[in-house]
Design a protein around this motif. Structure first.
Motif, PDB file in Angstrom:
ATOM      1  N   LEU A 185      -4.090   0.567  -8.299  1.00  0.00           N
ATOM      2  CA  LEU A 185      -5.466   0.548  -7.795  1.00  0.00           C
ATOM      3  C   LEU A 185      -5.770   1.789  -6.967  1.00  0.00           C
ATOM      4  O   LEU A 185      -6.935   2.193  -6.844  1.00  0.00           O
ATOM      5  CB  LEU A 185      -5.726  -0.714  -6.960  1.00  0.00           C
ATOM      6  CG  LEU A 185      -5.799  -2.029  -7.733  1.00  0.00           C
ATOM      7  CD1 LEU A 185      -5.942  -3.195  -6.757  1.00  0.00           C
ATOM      8  CD2 LEU A 185      -6.963  -2.023  -8.722  1.00  0.00           C
ATOM      9  N   HIS A 186      -4.738   2.410  -6.410  1.00  0.00           N
ATOM     10  CA  HIS A 186      -4.949   3.662  -5.673  1.00  0.00           C
ATOM     11  C   HIS A 186      -5.543   4.730  -6.593  1.00  0.00           C
ATOM     12  O   HIS A 186      -6.330   5.566  -6.142  1.00  0.00           O
ATOM     13  CB  HIS A 186      -3.628   4.172  -5.087  1.00  0.00           C
ATOM     14  CG  HIS A 186      -3.126   3.373  -3.930  1.00  0.00           C
ATOM     15  ND1 HIS A 186      -3.891   3.072  -2.821  1.00  0.00           N
ATOM     16  CD2 HIS A 186      -1.913   2.804  -3.698  1.00  0.00           C
ATOM     17  CE1 HIS A 186      -3.182   2.375  -1.958  1.00  0.00           C
ATOM     18  NE2 HIS A 186      -1.977   2.181  -2.464  1.00  0.00           N
ATOM     19  N   ASP A 187      -5.180   4.703  -7.863  1.00  0.00           N
ATOM     20  CA  ASP A 187      -5.698   5.681  -8.817  1.00  0.00           C
ATOM     21  C   ASP A 187      -7.129   5.362  -9.246  1.00  0.00           C
ATOM     22  O   ASP A 187      -7.775   6.168  -9.915  1.00  0.00           O
ATOM     23  CB  ASP A 187      -4.808   5.735 -10.069  1.00  0.00           C
ATOM     24  CG  ASP A 187      -3.417   6.254  -9.767  1.00  0.00           C
ATOM     25  OD1 ASP A 187      -3.276   7.039  -8.800  1.00  0.00           O
ATOM     26  OD2 ASP A 187      -2.476   5.876 -10.484  1.00  0.00           O
TER      27      ASP A 187
ATOM     28  N   GLY B 160       0.842  -1.189   0.000  1.00  0.00           N
ATOM     29  CA  GLY B 160       0.000   0.000   0.000  1.00  0.00           C
ATOM     30  C   GLY B 160       0.877   1.238   0.000  1.00  0.00           C
ATOM     31  O   GLY B 160       2.109   1.156   0.095  1.00  0.00           O
ATOM     32  N   ALA B 161       0.268   2.399  -0.076  1.00  0.00           N
ATOM     33  CA  ALA B 161       1.025   3.648  -0.181  1.00  0.00           C
ATOM     34  C   ALA B 161       1.981   3.842   0.992  1.00  0.00           C
ATOM     35  O   ALA B 161       3.158   4.193   0.801  1.00  0.00           O
ATOM     36  CB  ALA B 161       0.051   4.824  -0.280  1.00  0.00           C
ATOM     37  N   GLU B 162       1.487   3.604   2.214  1.00  0.00           N
ATOM     38  CA  GLU B 162       2.336   3.778   3.390  1.00  0.00           C
ATOM     39  C   GLU B 162       3.537   2.839   3.363  1.00  0.00           C
ATOM     40  O   GLU B 162       4.645   3.222   3.739  1.00  0.00           O
ATOM     41  CB  GLU B 162       1.523   3.543   4.666  1.00  0.00           C
ATOM     42  CG  GLU B 162       0.456   4.583   4.959  1.00  0.00           C
ATOM     43  CD  GLU B 162      -0.828   4.342   4.173  1.00  0.00           C
ATOM     44  OE1 GLU B 162      -1.741   5.186   4.264  1.00  0.00           O
ATOM     45  OE2 GLU B 162      -0.912   3.310   3.459  1.00  0.00           O
TER      46      GLU B 162
ATOM     47  N   GLU C 246      -3.884  -8.687  -9.096  1.00  0.00           N
ATOM     48  CA  GLU C 246      -2.745  -8.755 -10.019  1.00  0.00           C
ATOM     49  C   GLU C 246      -1.903  -7.492  -9.903  1.00  0.00           C
ATOM     50  O   GLU C 246      -0.669  -7.540 -10.000  1.00  0.00           O
ATOM     51  CB  GLU C 246      -3.249  -8.921 -11.451  1.00  0.00           C
ATOM     52  CG  GLU C 246      -2.139  -8.963 -12.502  1.00  0.00           C
ATOM     53  CD  GLU C 246      -1.185 -10.138 -12.306  1.00  0.00           C
ATOM     54  OE1 GLU C 246      -0.008 -10.003 -12.683  1.00  0.00           O
ATOM     55  OE2 GLU C 246      -1.625 -11.184 -11.772  1.00  0.00           O
ATOM     56  N   GLU C 247      -2.550  -6.351  -9.664  1.00  0.00           N
ATOM     57  CA  GLU C 247      -1.830  -5.088  -9.535  1.00  0.00           C
ATOM     58  C   GLU C 247      -0.867  -5.093  -8.347  1.00  0.00           C
ATOM     59  O   GLU C 247       0.166  -4.409  -8.367  1.00  0.00           O
ATOM     60  CB  GLU C 247      -2.827  -3.930  -9.398  1.00  0.00           C
ATOM     61  CG  GLU C 247      -3.630  -3.633 -10.653  1.00  0.00           C
ATOM     62  CD  GLU C 247      -4.887  -4.502 -10.783  1.00  0.00           C
ATOM     63  OE1 GLU C 247      -5.708  -4.209 -11.665  1.00  0.00           O
ATOM     64  OE2 GLU C 247      -5.048  -5.470  -9.995  1.00  0.00           O
ATOM     65  N   THR C 248      -1.200  -5.859  -7.324  1.00  0.00           N
ATOM     66  CA  THR C 248      -0.325  -5.952  -6.159  1.00  0.00           C
ATOM     67  C   THR C 248       0.955  -6.704  -6.507  1.00  0.00           C
ATOM     68  O   THR C 248       2.059  -6.314  -6.108  1.00  0.00           O
ATOM     69  CB  THR C 248      -1.055  -6.649  -4.997  1.00  0.00           C
ATOM     70  OG1 THR C 248      -2.221  -5.878  -4.658  1.00  0.00           O
ATOM     71  CG2 THR C 248      -0.156  -6.774  -3.775  1.00  0.00           C
ATOM     72  N   TYR C 249       0.820  -7.780  -7.284  1.00  0.00           N
ATOM     73  CA  TYR C 249       2.010  -8.517  -7.713  1.00  0.00           C
ATOM     74  C   TYR C 249       2.882  -7.644  -8.627  1.00  0.00           C
ATOM     75  O   TYR C 249       4.113  -7.720  -8.596  1.00  0.00           O
ATOM     76  CB  TYR C 249       1.610  -9.789  -8.451  1.00  0.00           C
ATOM     77  CG  TYR C 249       0.919 -10.802  -7.572  1.00  0.00           C
ATOM     78  CD1 TYR C 249       1.616 -11.442  -6.545  1.00  0.00           C
ATOM     79  CD2 TYR C 249      -0.415 -11.120  -7.761  1.00  0.00           C
ATOM     80  CE1 TYR C 249       0.991 -12.365  -5.729  1.00  0.00           C
ATOM     81  CE2 TYR C 249      -1.062 -12.050  -6.948  1.00  0.00           C
ATOM     82  CZ  TYR C 249      -0.354 -12.664  -5.931  1.00  0.00           C
ATOM     83  OH  TYR C 249      -0.972 -13.577  -5.116  1.00  0.00           O
TER      84      TYR C 249
END
Length: 237
Positions: A190-192, A39-41, A68-71
């Motif tokens: 995914l944050h965007d 995550g951002a932090e 998938e975006e996390t990988y």
């Protein structure tokens, strides 16, 4: 322990994050670890931790149900810093038993089912990851959730019997994103797309305008229940 933790909070709670991390990484060398879910932090902390100690232990929990975006962002982090973040997976036999008990998405049927799923996929792997660790660095911030409003910089994690260090506890979301942008850090796309908090794919959704930043996590539950068990209230401070 309470007096020692109070002393640590008094000593460091007004120090810059890089100073806090440098001190703890030196004093607890070899026995301190950053847990990242990308995550951002966590991106901010990864950058700061590796500046202080390029060989610091950083680990993640792969629940088997991540986006998938996390990988993708994990791969970017590994390449950017020329590292291999340690990955801890759930025990295969535990997943098989979980499936027999509640099916593939039974975690939505009750809080008990959801907590069981979190235990198998997160808590048990976390316990393995923290073996031999005396200080666990997290990306918790007070403004993230009602369950985190009373957390402090340094706490005692009774469940895991170690010190929990929350270097960004007083940071705002704006400060986190300013650091990411100023230092051109990779982050989860995914944050965007409206995901301020990102966990397992079936348990995370984008938040709507005006919603709390944790509203997209286990959205079918009440806010006071929205913890997976990694970060419980009631820690000694």
């Amino acid at each position: 322990m309470r007096m020692n933790l109070e002393n640590l909070n008094t000593q460091f709670e007004h120090e810059p994050v890089d100073v806090v991390l440098a001190n703890f990484l030196e004093v607890f060398s070899g026995k301190i670890a950053l847990a990242t879910s990308f995550g951002a932090e966590d991106q901010v902390l990864t950058d700061l931790v590796l500046q202080a100690d390029p060989k610091a232990k950083i680990f993640t929990l792969d629940t088997g149900r991540l986006h998938e975006e996390t990988y993708t962002v994990m791969d970017k982090i590994n390449k950017k810093y020329d590292i291999k973040i340690d990955v801890y997976f759930p025990n295969a036999s535990d997943i098989e038993v979980l499936y027999q008990r509640q099916g593939i998405n039974g975690f939505r049927e009750s809080i008990e089912n959801r907590k069981m799923c979190c235990h198998v996929r997160k808590i048990a792997p976390l316990q393995r990851a923290l073996k031999g660790v005396e200080v666990w660095i997290t990306g918790l911030r007070r403004s993230q959730s009602p369950t985190r409003e009373t957390m402090r910089l340094v706490e005692w994690d009774q469940g895991n019997k170690l010190i929990k260090l929350n270097p960004l506890i007083e940071w705002s979301e704006e400060e986190v994103w300013n650091y990411i942008k100023e230092n051109k850090l990779p982050y989860n796309v995914l944050h965007d797309q409206g995901y301020p908090s990102i966990g397992c794919a079936p348990c995370t959704r984008a938040v709507r305008e005006g919603e709390d930043i944790r509203a997209g996590r286990w959205w079918w539950e009440n806010p006071e229940h929205k913890e997976c068990g990694l970060h419980l209230k009631g820690a000694e401070k």
